[in-house]
Design a protein around this motif. Sequence first.
Motif, mmCIF file in Angstrom:
data_model
loop_
_atom_site.group_PDB
_atom_site.id
_atom_site.type_symbol
_atom_site.label_atom_id
_atom_site.label_comp_id
_atom_site.label_asym_id
_atom_site.label_seq_id
_atom_site.Cartn_x
_atom_site.Cartn_y
_atom_site.Cartn_z
ATOM 1 N N LYS A 139 2.960 44.496 29.225
ATOM 2 C CA LYS A 139 2.597 44.864 29.981
ATOM 3 C C LYS A 139 1.235 45.699 30.422
ATOM 4 C CE LYS A 139 6.923 47.564 30.391
ATOM 5 N NZ LYS A 139 7.238 48.840 30.133
ATOM 6 N N PRO A 140 0.276 44.997 31.289
ATOM 7 C CA PRO A 140 0.702 44.154 31.975
ATOM 8 C C PRO A 140 0.778 42.930 32.149
ATOM 9 C CG PRO A 140 -1.240 44.047 32.288
ATOM 10 C CD PRO A 140 -1.413 45.075 31.607
ATOM 11 N N VAL A 141 2.538 41.874 32.658
ATOM 12 C CA VAL A 141 2.228 40.808 32.000
ATOM 13 C C VAL A 141 1.308 39.658 31.970
ATOM 14 C CG1 VAL A 141 3.517 38.626 32.930
ATOM 15 C CG2 VAL A 141 4.899 41.499 33.312
ATOM 16 N N LEU A 142 1.629 38.956 31.460
ATOM 17 C CA LEU A 142 0.389 37.849 30.851
ATOM 18 C C LEU A 142 0.964 36.635 31.014
ATOM 19 C CD1 LEU A 142 -1.919 37.050 29.033
ATOM 20 C CD2 LEU A 142 -0.579 37.522 27.180
ATOM 21 N N SER A 143 0.433 35.773 31.711
ATOM 22 C CA SER A 143 0.652 34.356 31.848
ATOM 23 C C SER A 143 -0.004 33.258 31.491
ATOM 24 C CB SER A 143 1.573 34.137 33.039
ATOM 25 O OG SER A 143 0.201 34.185 34.460
ATOM 26 N N ILE A 144 -0.057 32.514 31.874
ATOM 27 C CA ILE A 144 -0.939 31.197 31.205
ATOM 28 C C ILE A 144 -0.805 29.631 31.994
ATOM 29 C CG2 ILE A 144 -1.958 32.291 28.744
ATOM 30 C CD1 ILE A 144 -0.991 30.084 27.111
ATOM 31 N N ASN A 145 -1.718 29.453 32.057
ATOM 32 C CA ASN A 145 -1.518 28.250 32.111
ATOM 33 C C ASN A 145 -2.391 27.181 31.709
ATOM 34 O OD1 ASN A 145 0.088 28.069 34.860
ATOM 35 N ND2 ASN A 145 -2.134 29.106 35.947
ATOM 36 N N VAL A 146 -2.072 26.140 31.023
ATOM 37 C CA VAL A 146 -2.846 24.949 30.223
ATOM 38 C C VAL A 146 -2.629 23.777 30.822
ATOM 39 C CG1 VAL A 146 -2.435 24.040 27.564
ATOM 40 C CG2 VAL A 146 -2.350 26.255 28.073
ATOM 41 N N ASP A 147 -4.085 23.252 30.382
ATOM 42 C CA ASP A 147 -4.349 21.803 31.259
ATOM 43 C C ASP A 147 -4.925 20.793 29.421
ATOM 44 O OD1 ASP A 147 -5.391 19.552 32.166
ATOM 45 O OD2 ASP A 147 -7.326 20.728 33.069
ATOM 46 N N LEU A 148 -4.097 19.998 29.448
ATOM 47 C CA LEU A 148 -4.605 19.297 28.040
ATOM 48 C C LEU A 148 -5.415 18.719 28.584
ATOM 49 C CD1 LEU A 148 -0.900 19.426 26.777
ATOM 50 C CD2 LEU A 148 -2.611 20.601 26.182
ATOM 51 N N LYS A 149 -6.279 18.133 27.674
ATOM 52 C CA LYS A 149 -7.685 17.232 28.460
ATOM 53 C C LYS A 149 -7.105 15.507 27.192
ATOM 54 C CE LYS A 149 -9.658 18.895 30.485
ATOM 55 N NZ LYS A 149 -9.997 19.731 31.498
ATOM 56 N N ASN A 150 -7.962 15.015 27.660
ATOM 57 C CA ASN A 150 -7.779 13.334 27.413
ATOM 58 C C ASN A 150 -8.485 13.522 25.867
ATOM 59 O OD1 ASN A 150 -6.125 12.743 29.107
ATOM 60 N ND2 ASN A 150 -7.953 12.276 31.135
ATOM 61 N N ILE A 151 -8.898 14.638 25.114
ATOM 62 C CA ILE A 151 -9.293 14.105 23.670
ATOM 63 C C ILE A 151 -8.323 14.032 22.412
ATOM 64 C CG2 ILE A 151 -11.354 14.759 22.707
ATOM 65 C CD1 ILE A 151 -13.140 14.989 24.651
ATOM 66 N N ILE A 152 -8.099 13.733 22.345
ATOM 67 C CA ILE A 152 -6.886 13.878 21.075
ATOM 68 C C ILE A 152 -7.682 14.682 20.164
ATOM 69 C CG2 ILE A 152 -5.464 12.898 20.329
ATOM 70 C CD1 ILE A 152 -4.597 13.035 23.066
ATOM 71 N N LEU A 153 -6.309 15.631 19.822
ATOM 72 C CA LEU A 153 -7.075 16.385 18.481
ATOM 73 C C LEU A 153 -5.898 15.885 17.080
ATOM 74 C CD1 LEU A 153 -8.431 19.578 19.098
ATOM 75 C CD2 LEU A 153 -9.371 17.832 19.605
ATOM 76 N N PRO A 154 -6.713 15.912 15.672
ATOM 77 C CA PRO A 154 -5.320 15.444 15.174
ATOM 78 C C PRO A 154 -4.710 16.981 14.842
ATOM 79 C CG PRO A 154 -7.971 15.413 14.326
ATOM 80 C CD PRO A 154 -7.898 15.640 15.658
ATOM 81 N N ILE A 155 -3.038 17.026 15.293
ATOM 82 C CA ILE A 155 -2.166 18.294 14.434
ATOM 83 C C ILE A 155 -3.098 19.154 14.198
ATOM 84 C CG2 ILE A 155 -0.854 16.905 13.449
ATOM 85 C CD1 ILE A 155 1.687 18.290 14.859
ATOM 86 N N ASN A 156 -3.206 18.811 12.324
ATOM 87 C CA ASN A 156 -3.675 19.492 11.150
ATOM 88 C C ASN A 156 -4.612 20.186 11.819
ATOM 89 O OD1 ASN A 156 -1.703 18.438 9.732
ATOM 90 N ND2 ASN A 156 -2.556 17.360 8.507
ATOM 91 N N ASN A 157 -5.439 19.587 12.593
ATOM 92 C CA ASN A 157 -6.704 20.745 12.762
ATOM 93 C C ASN A 157 -6.321 21.746 14.415
ATOM 94 O OD1 ASN A 157 -8.288 18.187 11.366
ATOM 95 N ND2 ASN A 157 -9.531 17.757 13.213
ATOM 96 N N VAL A 158 -5.662 21.013 15.269
ATOM 97 C CA VAL A 158 -4.903 22.003 15.789
ATOM 98 C C VAL A 158 -4.568 23.250 15.171
ATOM 99 C CG1 VAL A 158 -3.565 22.306 18.048
ATOM 100 C CG2 VAL A 158 -4.719 20.948 17.639
ATOM 101 N N PHE A 159 -3.124 23.401 14.215
ATOM 102 C CA PHE A 159 -2.876 24.112 13.406
ATOM 103 C C PHE A 159 -3.702 25.129 12.623
ATOM 104 C CE2 PHE A 159 0.622 21.779 15.145
ATOM 105 C CZ PHE A 159 2.075 22.885 15.170
#
Length: 278
Positions: A139-159
């Motif tokens: 409250k207030p209501v949170l919403s998000i929009n995500v634009d995934l780019k073309n630069i790939i990241l290792p999954i471990n780095n993201v986490f």
Amino acid sequence: MAVDITATLALQNFHEDMTEALFEIEGEPGVVITVLPKNWHLHGEMERRFAVWGLYLAVFDMTKRSKYFCSTFHLLWDDEEVGTLGFSKGVVRQSGSPTSIESPQNQGLLSLNSSIPLKTTSLRSLNDTVSPAFTLMAKPVLSINVDLKNIILPINNVFIGIVGALTDLASFTNKDARVNSYSYNQAPVPAFVAFTTLGFRPVVGPLFMTYRHVIETLAQLPHIMFDDRKFSEADIELKLDGVEVALGRLRRRPIESGLKNEEGGEAVGGRGGAVKSA
């Protein structure tokens, strides 16, 4: 799962004492993480910060060694054990006592041996369907929009980058405080997150970004990437009650050593903090 648990803990009081807790993924019973203070069966407690720090260090240790299996990590503070973290995939048995977590092949048995029932927190599964534009309970209501780019990241780095940021955010006392900008680039992997409010226009009422909004947004980002099967740099738009209030981004960056607690100025694990795998 570690992201969800870290976010759950980060939204609570960092220095408050906590008792034993068990977290499992909704829809995947048996994928569990236990947080047990020293002497938990005698109603022992430990500060929540030890669980937050320990979870980050344990996840980083498993990621660095590419070892993902049933493990028990001992949480040490000034060389004195304050609790343990248990990672298991098996069957949670709570019919009567003792409570235990047992893998299907009886491997990595973690027996909790107590008549005290563990408090279970169900977490959203990574397999749940998530739209890149979704609504969170706030409250207030949170919403998000995500634009995934073309630069790939290792999954471990993201986490690791996201869990590191959540660990840092956990140390802030008032999660509902207004924040104009937040950035985190101290993870020991090339990953950088940053959030900033939009311009200097006056904001009416409660429509402003808070640390809570940053935590909730970061917690959902890996789910969106998982659903899209794409782990990459990302641009994030944060809206409150449909009004755009802030922008976020996840980027690759040069590796820098150390993970700093922004509020306290201590490395994660703090003075004399460590985790030790059993």
